[in-house]
Structures are given as C-alpha cells and as structure tokens.
Design an enzyme around this catalytic site. Structure first.
Site, PDB file in Angstrom:
ATOM      1  CG  ASN A 104      -0.363   0.134   2.514  1.00  0.00           C
ATOM      2  OD1 ASN A 104       0.777   0.538   2.630  1.00  0.00           O
ATOM      3  ND2 ASN A 104      -1.107  -0.194   3.550  1.00  0.00           N
ATOM      4  CB  VAL A 235      -9.456 -20.627   2.345  1.00  0.00           C
ATOM      5  CG1 VAL A 235     -10.804 -21.135   2.835  1.00  0.00           C
ATOM      6  CG2 VAL A 235      -8.359 -20.980   3.337  1.00  0.00           C
ATOM      7  CD1 TRP A 505      -6.986   0.172  -4.453  1.00  0.00           C
ATOM      8  CD2 TRP A 505      -5.826   2.046  -4.104  1.00  0.00           C
ATOM      9  NE1 TRP A 505      -6.504   0.599  -5.655  1.00  0.00           N
ATOM     10  CE2 TRP A 505      -5.784   1.741  -5.476  1.00  0.00           C
ATOM     11  CE3 TRP A 505      -5.168   3.181  -3.646  1.00  0.00           C
ATOM     12  CZ2 TRP A 505      -5.105   2.533  -6.394  1.00  0.00           C
ATOM     13  CZ3 TRP A 505      -4.492   3.973  -4.558  1.00  0.00           C
ATOM     14  CH2 TRP A 505      -4.461   3.642  -5.903  1.00  0.00           C
ATOM     15  CG  HIS A 506      -8.759   4.027   2.240  1.00  0.00           C
ATOM     16  ND1 HIS A 506      -8.617   5.382   2.404  1.00  0.00           N
ATOM     17  CD2 HIS A 506      -7.502   3.536   2.083  1.00  0.00           C
ATOM     18  CE1 HIS A 506      -7.331   5.701   2.349  1.00  0.00           C
ATOM     19  NE2 HIS A 506      -6.634   4.596   2.147  1.00  0.00           N
ATOM     20  CG  ASN A 552      -2.106  -0.765   6.768  1.00  0.00           C
ATOM     21  OD1 ASN A 552      -2.617  -1.879   6.695  1.00  0.00           O
ATOM     22  ND2 ASN A 552      -0.814  -0.591   6.920  1.00  0.00           N
TER      23      ASN A 552
END
Ligand SMILES: Cc1cc2nc3c(=O)[nH]c(=O)nc-3n(C[C@H](O)[C@H](O)[C@H](O)COP(=O)(O)OP(=O)(O)OC[C@H]3O[C@@H](n4cnc5c(N)ncnc54)[C@H](O)[C@@H]3O)c2cc1C
Length: 583
Positions: A104, A235, A505-506, A552
């Site tokens: 980031n 997963v 990108w939050h 973040n």
C-alpha cells in the site's frame, strides 16, 4: 501434523494486515495453536523484493504478482453513458503475506476520535475512542512524537517526512495554504482539527516499508512451535456441520485439503471475506439461491455496507527544478484536512493529499497531483459472488456519490482544490492544471517494466520541450478534460465527477459489527458471526463505518483489539474434529 500438538485452535484465513497481527498475538500464549493460510506468496524481511521494501510505494502499487489480478469494481453510482450499464474498472487488492500493508501507500493515520465513538453508537459495543486508543498506542513505535497519545515500542514504526526534503511543488502548495490562513497541524495522529500537515507514514528507521508480515511475523514469532504459516494456498470455502463452522477447504496441488480447527477466523479483507462467506453458504439467501450456493444461514448483511473514500485528482505539470526526483522517498509528503461545512457532516470531513509525483516513471515525476477524497463518506455499495466457484472474483459495486451529501461535497471539494491548483502563487512552480482520470491506460503505463520506462522517458522529454503545445498533448494523451470548462458548467462538472470518481483502496464494512437484533449486522463486537458457532471475522470488513483515515492503521488497531478479546475468552475445544495433513 500441521501444528505441533494437534488440531489448530485457530485457523486464520488470510495473512494480510489483520491476519498477521492475529497470528502473532494469539501465539504469544504457548498453549494456543494457530495455522495461518495465505493465498499469496511468502514475504519476510530478507526475501521482500526491492519494490516492496522501498520507502517509495509507487512501484509496489502496480506489481501484478502481488494482487488479485482481474478484480474489477464499479465506482460511480450513475451511468456515464445514459441507459448503458455502469462501467467497471480495475480495483487492486493485495495477494501476498502482509496483504495491503505489503503493497500500500504506507500512509499511517488513525482517523478522528468521533469515528470510533460512532462505531459504538451503531451497535459495536465497547468500540469507542477511549477503548481503541490503547491499541493505537500498542501497535506503534512513533519515531517523532511522544506523549499520552503515542506508543514508543510497538511493532509498527510511524514516521513523518523531513520538510527539508520537500520539492518546490510541495513547499509552494504548503506555503500558499498557510498564506491563506490555513493552520499547521503538527501531529496528524494527535491533533484532529483542520489544517496542513506532514503525513504520517509506516516507514521505518531504515527508510523502508514496514508491512505486517515484517513487523508482526518476525523470525522469532515464526520460530514458535505453536504457529504454522502456509503461503501460496487459497481457501476455497468454509467447512460446516449443522451450521457450525469446523474449518476450511484449502486448494492444493493434488486437490483440495480439508483442515479442521476449533475456530476459523476470516481475515481476507473487505472484498474477499464476504465472498468467502457467501460461497460457503453464509449470506443473503436470495443471492445464494441465485448463484447456486446451498443456504447454510441467511445473513442479510454479508457483503452489504461496502464503504470507501470517494476520490479524484487534479494534476499539474511541475516546472523543472520543482520536482520530486529522489525516487527512494515517498511521493506524498503533505496532507490538507478541511471541513465541508455541509449540514449534518462532521468537521474535518474532507481531505487533500499533495502528491509530489504521480508515478514512478519520468512522466510521473513531471506531474504533481492534488488528490481529493471525502474522508467521512456516506455512500454504500455491496460485494456479491457471481458464482459458487472459488476462483471467480466477486462483483464489487461501490455506488460512490450515491449519497447526496457525498455528491455535494465532491462538487464543492473539486472547486476548492481547483482554486488551490490554479492559485497564481503557484505559477512559478507549475504550468498546466488539468483534472485527472485514473484510467486503465494510466494503470497500464504505471506497471513497472522496461517498455513503460522507455516510452514514458521519451514522452517526458517531449513534454518538457513542447512549450505551447504541451496543453494539447496532455489533453490528447493524459486527461481529456479542461478544468476551466468544468468550473464554468455545473452539468459538465457533475458528468465528470460521475465518470472520474474512484476509491482510494479503503474498502471496509462488508461484515460489520453490531447488535444481534440489527438485521444489517453480521458479527458481535468481538468479531464472532451472529448465529454461526466456530466462525469469526478479524479484518476491515468488521468496521461499521469507514474512519476518516487511510485504513491500514485502523485495521492494525482493530486486529490488536480482537486478539485481546479472543485471549480473554476461555479455551475449551469441542471434541471430535479431525484434520488431514497438507501435502
Ligand atoms: C493499492 C492499495 C493502497 C493502499 N494504500 C493505503 C495507505 O497508503 N494507507 C493505508 O492506511 N491504507 C492503505 N490501503 C488500505 C490498507 O492496506 C487496508 O485497509 C488493509 O490492508 C486491510 O487489511 P485486511 O487485513 O482487512 O485485508 P488485507 O490486508 O487486504 O489482507 C487480506 C489477505 O487475505 C488474503 N486472502 C484473500 N482471500 C483469500 C483466500 N480465499 N484464502 C487465503 N487467503 C486469502 C489476501 O491474499 C490478503 O493477503 C491501501 C490498499 C491498497 C490495496
């Protein structure tokens, strides 16, 4: 055996910002066994590539192997062509140990105290400023500021750039704002008012990136016998027995492997966490039925309440001598926080980052960008699987600017930032000013590589010597809009906003905490999914609202607090769970 001593107590799915914190903190108790499974490649202090290690994030941002390639999102809520479907554009989400923190922008701020008080008011019991501050302190090692608000010995370094390193464009902008009477904020993480400030970053004493993988999964932590870290394994879906989650099915080279655990903690980030729950049968029943997933539990809120900071940029051609040419240093050095004054919106709800350069390459060095975003936004969207298959990425629809308060503030904010960019006080440091479009072409040219380096080097020379033709070249090859035309025409400005709007990108909020009687809430305030024993969420999906911050540090804080809540619980494993070994 995967973890010495048998069945893992906690299977953590996703080794991003939150997953690394949880793995490290939970295994501080030697009798707690943790298996961490991360889809992307491993990352350690020694092994991290130069582009990730660098204190300048602009190459890591666009390095395809660290991302979910092909993830698309619709940003705006209004079609840009009438009656046409809203277009989707690329949306980056990390796929590497350390997650977002490994790729980031390294901006490291907390948001306002009111953000966390609001979480509690929305039903996330126990989450407020007073209860989160100890975790903001615990996670950090502030290299510049001390006192009651700051930590001195946590794993994550917090630093601020030296003003002596500001280039002419950044210095000029800061000085012009101060001359307009904007106050200086000395400490972005401790003084919550409006003003112009040095940015806080997660850059270390050695001027390097400090990712969760490096700060939390240290060699000492990774030597713990009660922790196993598996990377490069995705997963597929959660396993369940009569509605209780019993572990997960993990993709492997010889077919899927089923791993049982006492509790599964999903930390795949705000896009992939709801998608994993949905394809495992936990989500809105109508969506699951439509996509052919058997409904295990109808949970309306899974994938809803998707929030982001609506953003756009105004760029300037920086005159030679005023550019940020030290490619080792971070390109964002100054932030400007301001209040919209719109009724019903809190103070300091708006944000402008001053980007000293717009990309790693030579054209990026010529362009400064004022990056405006709504720090307290209200529009919400959703994440929804389109297929039960694990390798199909979900549909992401942010519906940015769908809330009228966001649209109005973006209009006003654009005008305010345009007045900054066009201020005659900056004539000596910048030439042309133009509204930015963060298009797929811009993304493509921003990918590190020799061809992009070559073509941008050539174009940069042309721009430097183009004289009066430069404006036309910028409109033809970089961004087609004329800022003065947009300022003169409200309808044209709205059309531009709906087309140009992006996020930063939050993404948060898609499995939000709240009371059990709130149909929109997915988890309790300790991350446990309402009505689903054995399943907990530990990542940014939990946030009821997006804080006025780059997300973040709030995610580090959140995971630290969830880890403490887990550690305070009793540890009695249900009998009878079996695990297979992983090839
Ligand atoms: C390009 C970019 C720039 C950003 N810039 C900043 C910034 O400057 N400052 C800031 O504060 N914030 C920034 N952010 C946001 C910040 O990094 C995130 O808020 C934070 O990383 C969220 O943490 P998380 O643990 O919720 O998710 P993530 O950190 O995204 O971690 C999720 C992890 O889960 C893994 N995963 C997903 N699905 C599976 C699966 N099925 N199986 C196994 N593993 C899986 C992923 O590979 C990933 O490692 C940025 C984010 C991006 C993408």
């Amino acid at each position: 055996m995967l973890v010495q001593g048998g069945l893992p107590d906690y299977l953590i799915v996703g080794g991003g910002t939150s997953g690394c914190v949880l793995a490290a903190r939970l295994t501080e108790s030697p009798d707690v066994r943790v298996l961490l499974v991360e889809a992307g490649p491993d990352l350690t202090e020694e092994s991290q590539p130069a582009d990730i290690r660098s204190g300048n994030p602009s190459r890591a941002f666009f390095t395809r192997e660290f991302f979910f390639d092909g993830l698309m999102a619709r940003f705006g809520a209004v079609p840009t062509v009438p009656d046409a479907p809203r277009p989707a554009a690329k949306y980056e989400q990390a796929r590497v140990l350390g997650g977002g923190s490994a790729i980031n922008g390294m901006l490291g701020n907390r948001g306002a105290p009111a953000d966390y008080d609001e979480w509690e008011a929305l039903g996330a019991e126990g989450w407020n400023w007073a209860s989160t501050l100890p975790y903001f302190r615990k996670l950090e090692r502030d290299l510049d500021v001390s006192g009651d608000l700051h930590g001195a010995d946590g794993p994550v370094p917090i630093s601020r750039p030296d003003p002596a390193t500001f280039c002419g464009f950044v210095r000029g902008t800061r000085d012009m704002l101060l001359a307009r009477g904007v106050p200086t904020v000395e400490d972005q993480n401790g003084d919550w008012g409006d003003g112009v400030m040095r940015v806080t970053t997660t850059i270390s004493e050695r001027a390097e990136r400090a990712s969760a993988a490096v700060c939390y999964l240290t060699p000492e932590v990774r030597r713990r016998p009660n922790l196993v870290v598996v990377t490069g394994r995705s997963v597929n879906r959660l396993m369940q027995d009569a509605g209780t989650v019993t572990g997960a099915e993990i993709a492997g080279p010889d077919g899927p492997v089923r791993i049982a655990a006492r509790e599964t903690i999903v930390c795949c980030g705000a896009i992939n966490t709801p998608a994993l729950l949905q394809r495992s049968g936990f989500g809105p029943a109508d969506l699951l039925t439509r996509t052919g997933v058997p409904v295990v539990r109808d949970i309306a809120g899974v994938g809803q309440n998707l929030q982001e900071h609506p953003a756009l940029g105004i760029s300037c051609f920086i005159r030679p001598g005023n550019r940020h040419s030290d490619s080792r240093r971070h390109h964002t050095q100054v932030h400007y926080r301001f209040s919209s004054g719109l009724e019903g919106c809190p103070e300091t709800d708006m944000h402008m980052a001053v980007l000293a350069r717009s990309a790693w390459h030579d054209v990026g060095e010529q362009l400064g960008t004022y990056y405006l975003w709504i720090n307290k936004s209200y529009s919400t969207g959703h994440v929804a699987i389109a297929s039960p298959e694990a390798d199909k990425l979900p549909d992401v629809d942010f519906r940015l600017l769908s809330d009228q308060r966001d649209l109005q503030r973006m209009r006003d904010g654009f005008r305010r930032v345009a007045s900054v960019a066009l201020d005659p006080a900056l004539d000596a440091v910048r030439a042309e000013v133009f509204p930015t479009i963060f298009s797929d072409r811009v993304r493509q040219v921003s990918r590190p590589g020799q061809w992009n380096a070559f073509q941008t080097a050539v174009f940069a020379r042309v721009l430097d010597f183009a004289g009066f033709a430069r404006g036309a070249l910028i409109r033809r090859f970089i961004a087609p809009y004329d800022i003065r035309e947009l300022l003169a025409d409200d309808a044209a400005l709205d059309a531009y906003l709906h087309k140009a709007i992006v996020g930063v990108w939050h993404c948060v909020g898609t499995c939000r905490m709240g009371r059990a009687d709130d149909p929109a809430a997915v988890t309790a305030s300790d991350g446990r999914v309402h009505g689903v024993p054995g399943l907990r969420i530990g990542d940014a999906s939990l946030m009821p609202t997006v804080p006025c911050a780059n997300t973040n540090i709030p995610t580090f804080m959140l995971a630290e607090r969830i880890a403490d809540l887990i550690r305070s619980e009793s540890r009695a494993a249900p009998a009878g769970l079996q695990q297979e070994t992983m090839p």
